[in-house]
Each structure stands twice: as C-alpha cells, then as structure tokens.
Design a protein around this motif. Structure first.
Motif, PDB file in Angstrom:
ATOM      1  N   LEU A  18      74.728 129.674 -37.067  1.00 41.10           N
ATOM      2  CA  LEU A  18      73.869 129.927 -38.125  1.00 41.10           C
ATOM      3  C   LEU A  18      73.280 131.111 -38.263  1.00 41.10           C
ATOM      4  O   LEU A  18      72.686 131.701 -39.117  1.00 41.10           O
ATOM      5  CB  LEU A  18      72.991 128.501 -38.452  1.00 41.10           C
ATOM      6  N   GLY A  19      73.487 131.949 -37.195  1.00 42.79           N
ATOM      7  CA  GLY A  19      72.869 133.414 -37.149  1.00 42.79           C
ATOM      8  C   GLY A  19      74.149 133.960 -37.372  1.00 42.79           C
ATOM      9  O   GLY A  19      75.039 134.571 -36.624  1.00 42.79           O
ATOM     10  N   SER A  27      76.781 130.592 -50.830  1.00 44.31           N
ATOM     11  CA  SER A  27      77.136 129.084 -51.327  1.00 44.31           C
ATOM     12  C   SER A  27      76.965 128.027 -50.155  1.00 44.31           C
ATOM     13  O   SER A  27      76.458 127.159 -50.362  1.00 44.31           O
ATOM     14  CB  SER A  27      78.476 128.854 -51.861  1.00 44.31           C
ATOM     15  N   SER A  28      77.240 128.524 -49.061  1.00 38.64           N
ATOM     16  CA  SER A  28      77.177 127.515 -47.780  1.00 38.64           C
ATOM     17  C   SER A  28      76.091 127.882 -46.928  1.00 38.64           C
ATOM     18  O   SER A  28      75.673 126.949 -46.240  1.00 38.64           O
ATOM     19  CB  SER A  28      78.537 127.418 -47.172  1.00 38.64           C
ATOM     20  N   GLU A 262      72.870 119.497 -42.481  1.00 42.11           N
ATOM     21  CA  GLU A 262      73.661 119.402 -43.644  1.00 42.11           C
ATOM     22  C   GLU A 262      75.044 119.759 -43.495  1.00 42.11           C
ATOM     23  O   GLU A 262      75.427 120.395 -42.847  1.00 42.11           O
ATOM     24  CB  GLU A 262      72.917 120.463 -44.781  1.00 42.11           C
ATOM     25  N   PRO A 263      75.910 119.198 -44.552  1.00 47.97           N
ATOM     26  CA  PRO A 263      77.495 119.485 -44.337  1.00 47.97           C
ATOM     27  C   PRO A 263      77.750 120.802 -44.316  1.00 47.97           C
ATOM     28  O   PRO A 263      78.722 121.207 -43.550  1.00 47.97           O
ATOM     29  CB  PRO A 263      78.009 118.711 -45.644  1.00 47.97           C
ATOM     30  N   ALA A 264      77.115 121.549 -44.862  1.00 43.49           N
ATOM     31  CA  ALA A 264      77.563 123.015 -44.770  1.00 43.49           C
ATOM     32  C   ALA A 264      77.411 123.721 -43.383  1.00 43.49           C
ATOM     33  O   ALA A 264      77.943 124.584 -43.116  1.00 43.49           O
ATOM     34  CB  ALA A 264      76.693 124.023 -45.987  1.00 43.49           C
ATOM     35  N   GLN A 265      76.170 123.215 -42.805  1.00 43.58           N
ATOM     36  CA  GLN A 265      75.966 123.564 -41.476  1.00 43.58           C
ATOM     37  C   GLN A 265      76.930 123.085 -40.512  1.00 43.58           C
ATOM     38  O   GLN A 265      77.438 123.607 -39.513  1.00 43.58           O
ATOM     39  CB  GLN A 265      74.522 123.213 -41.060  1.00 43.58           C
ATOM     40  N   GLY A 266      77.299 121.935 -40.790  1.00 42.07           N
ATOM     41  CA  GLY A 266      78.189 121.392 -39.851  1.00 42.07           C
ATOM     42  C   GLY A 266      79.536 121.861 -40.061  1.00 42.07           C
ATOM     43  O   GLY A 266      80.302 121.635 -39.058  1.00 42.07           O
TER      44      GLY A 266
END
Length: 319
Positions: A18-19, A27-28, A262-266
C-alpha cells in the motif's frame, strides 16, 4: 500480530503494497505497474479481491478475462469495470470449480479463443463451509480451492508453455495453510470433518501445488509460478463463517473486522505479482504484502507435494 483461529492478520505497512512504489490506480488505491498490452485470466474475477484485481489491471491496459460460475454476476462485474474504464477489453468464461466438466469446458473455451495469456491467476475459493461435496464427490473445499484449479491450470498449461512471451501463474493461498495438514489416508475427510482444518488443508494444497508445478516446468518454459496470502479481507468468502452458530464466532468476527482489509487492499499482492517488473523471473515463492515470505514447514515437503500432485492428477484426470 494478533491471531484468530490460526490466521495471522495482515497489517499493511508503509513499506508494503500500500506504499506506492510506482504509479497508483485511483480506482483501487493500490500499486499497479504500467504495462504493454497484456492478457490476464482470473478465476472468481466477479467479486472480492478477484474483481479488484481485474479492475486494477484493466485500468492499466490488460485484456481481462474472468472465470465465473454465474453469467449474470460476471456480466454485472464487467459492466462496472467498463463503466469506469470505457476502453477496457473484457470478457468472461463460465466456470464452476466444483464441477470438473465445467472446468474442462472452461479450459476448452480458453484454448479455442486463441488468446495468449501473460498472467493466469487462480483466485476463486470457498472458506470454512459445512461438509459438502463437489459434483464428482470430492470434499468441497479441497475440490474447489485445489482440485478445480489444479485441473484447470494443467489443461491450459500446454498453451501457456508454447506462448512466445513470459507467463506468470499466480495462486491465491492463505496464511491459513499453516494449520493445514495433508492426510492421504483420509484425503476427503470422511472420518472426521472440521471446516477450518479443511480450509487450511486446501490452502496448503495451493502452496504445495505452486511449488511442485514450478519444479515440474521444463527448463525452456518461460513461466513463473508464485503464491500469496492476500490478508484477511472483507469479501463474500466469509459467508459461511457468518452463518456459524458457535458462541465464539460473533466475538471472533467482531475482532477480525477491526483488522480486515478492503477488497482493493487485499488485491494488492495479486496485482504486484501480475504486473511488477520487480518479480520478473522470480518463481517458486510465497508472498505476503508484496514481499517474499516463508510458508510453513509442511509446504516445503517435496514428497508430500509429489504425492498430492499424483493423486490430484488421478482424481481429476488432468494431463
């Protein structure tokens, strides 16, 4: 890190996926690497992390094909992606991993399409479901999470091997593999069934399959095979958990929600393995938070991996 029924909760850090290390998809919210025109196939790409993976890769110019059991849900998912990215090239193929006839039909459609896939993501799965059987009578979690993907991948593998470009095979596993055990004397858990042990075992099978496939690839094959733990994610995967009536499950679910992604993070590690130049040529590895990690001791047992491959091949009649 906290543990819930054997799960190591995934806590993103500034140094992880995520960095952003490259251009980030608005979008994600996760890192997506710019690519030339490529094609990706994603099982279960209509929901959860599969959908977010499909959307993020479509945003970067990938041609995206999703394998989905429900044609209506597949159509709705692709319509949402198309609305966000009108130039995206998208399609879907019917796929029910709980039925090997559907798996074979899907493989045939893929081969007949003539599309040369650069990335193949085995993403779909079920978790902690009650004792059930697939169409061929296999224990459901092993059948869907492992055997269905084993059969599908092996049926399309010759086309991936003859591709004139590098191919990445990515298997979405889980940290839950750490409490999985492969008992060849009761592979379908007929003697004793526990939903969580079954799930852990199926995820261990995903990793054993990844490592064994990597060992079996020919020297000239331009294919990498890696697997990953996506984290504990808010997806439909937990629907059977929510239905459990044990006294501790509401407490466990409440605790897990504090840490769930959240799904986008997963989807971040799947996207990283699919598109990052940092993992070009890297193969036979397990990833967590976009970094190489160590899987359980059992996952590195070559004899177990070989025997599971041979039994899976016999059960599915895969090439």
């Amino acid at each position: 890190m906290p543990l819930v029924r054997g799960f190591q909760l995934f806590c993103p850090t500034k140094r992880g996926c995520l960095g952003a290390r490259r251009a980030t998809s608005r979008s994600s919210g996760v890192t997506v690497y710019a690519t030339a025109k490529r094609a990706v196939f994603i099982t279960g790409g209509n929901t959860g992390i599969g959908y977010e993976t499909a959307k993020a890769l479509a945003a970067q110019g990938f041609r995206v094909t999703i394998g989905c059991r429900d044609a209506v849900k597949a159509g709705l998912a692709l319509a949402r992606i198309k609305e966000a990215f009108p130039s995206a090239v998208l399609d879907s193929v019917p796929l029910d991993l709980a039925d090997l006839s559907s798996v074979s039909d899907c493989a045939k459609r893929v081969l007949d399409s003539g599309v040369q896939y650069d990335v193949w993501i085995n993403n779909a799965g079920v978790m902690s479901c009650p004792k059930m059987s697939t169409a061929q009578g296999f224990e459901y979690q092993l059948g869907v999470n492992h055997l269905g993907h084993f059969a599908l991948t092996n049926q399309v593998l010759p086309a991936l091997q003859t591709s004139n470009k590098p191919v990445r095979i990515i298997n979405v596993a889980s940290a839950a593999h750490a409490f999985g055990k492969i008992d060849f004397n009761d592979l379908m858990l007929d003697r004793s069934y526990d939903a969580w042990q079954s799930y852990g075992r199926s995820k261990l099978a995903n990793i054993l399959f990844s490592y064994e496939l990597n060992r079996r690839l020919r020297p000239g094959d331009n294919i990498t095979v890696n697997c990953l733990h996506p984290g504990i994610v808010k997806t439909e995967l937990g629907r059977y958990m929510a239905a459990e009536t044990t006294w501790y499950m509401p407490l466990a679910m409440g605790l897990m929600k504090l840490f769930m992604l959240e799904p986008a993070q997963g989807a971040a590690t799947s996207i990283y393995l699919a598109s990052s130049p940092e993992v070009e040529g890297v193969t036979g590895k397990y990833f967590v938070n976009c970094s190489r990690a160590v899987s359980s001791n059992d996952s590195y047992n070559h004899d177990t991996a070989r025997r599971l491959w041979e039994i899976s091949q016999e059960l599915t009649m895969a090439p």
